[in-house]
Design a protein around this motif. Structure first.
Motif, PDB file in Angstrom:
ATOM      1  N   LEU A   9      -7.005  -4.162   5.381  1.00  0.00           N
ATOM      2  CA  LEU A   9      -6.055  -3.439   4.536  1.00  0.00           C
ATOM      3  C   LEU A   9      -5.908  -4.114   3.186  1.00  0.00           C
ATOM      4  N   ALA A  10      -5.875  -5.442   3.183  1.00  0.00           N
ATOM      5  CA  ALA A  10      -5.763  -6.187   1.921  1.00  0.00           C
ATOM      6  C   ALA A  10      -7.002  -5.960   1.063  1.00  0.00           C
ATOM      7  N   ARG A  17      -7.778   1.336  -2.831  1.00  0.00           N
ATOM      8  CA  ARG A  17      -7.655   2.347  -1.777  1.00  0.00           C
ATOM      9  C   ARG A  17      -6.421   2.012  -0.948  1.00  0.00           C
ATOM     10  N   HIS A  18      -5.520   2.952  -0.856  1.00  0.00           N
ATOM     11  CA  HIS A  18      -4.265   2.704  -0.152  1.00  0.00           C
ATOM     12  C   HIS A  18      -4.067   3.596   1.068  1.00  0.00           C
ATOM     13  N   GLY A  19      -4.960   4.498   1.326  1.00  0.00           N
ATOM     14  CA  GLY A  19      -4.889   5.336   2.517  1.00  0.00           C
ATOM     15  C   GLY A  19      -3.845   6.425   2.407  1.00  0.00           C
TER      16      GLY A  19
END
Length: 82
Positions: A9-10, A17-19
């Protein structure tokens, strides 16, 4: 969450990209809606006039809630930049 998924995620965040889901209202739609709001049109009327395509290709109208959220985000961006 495990450390491995947090690392992923990091890394994704570092790449921008943050989803999550894509926003229903594009920046162009916000610009149009802001102009219509400035002309005194109601949010319900503006929402009925804005449509977007779903992943399956169906056309849908924007919800009032999504429009209020877009206005709120726009107003917050203007406050931060001032």
């Amino acid at each position: 969450m495990s450390a491995m998924s947090n690392d992923g995620l990091a890394q994704a965040a570092a790449e921008g990209r943050h989803g999550g889901r894509r926003p229903v209202i594009s920046k162009d739609m916000v610009r149009i809606a802001l102009g219509r709001r400035a002309d005194g049109e109601s949010v319900a009327s503006i929402a009925r006039g804005l449509t977007y395509k779903t992943a399956s290709g169906d056309a849908r109208t924007v919800s009032r809630r999504a429009l209020y959220n877009a206005f709120k985000a726009h107003d917050a961006d203007r406050t931060e930049s001032a």
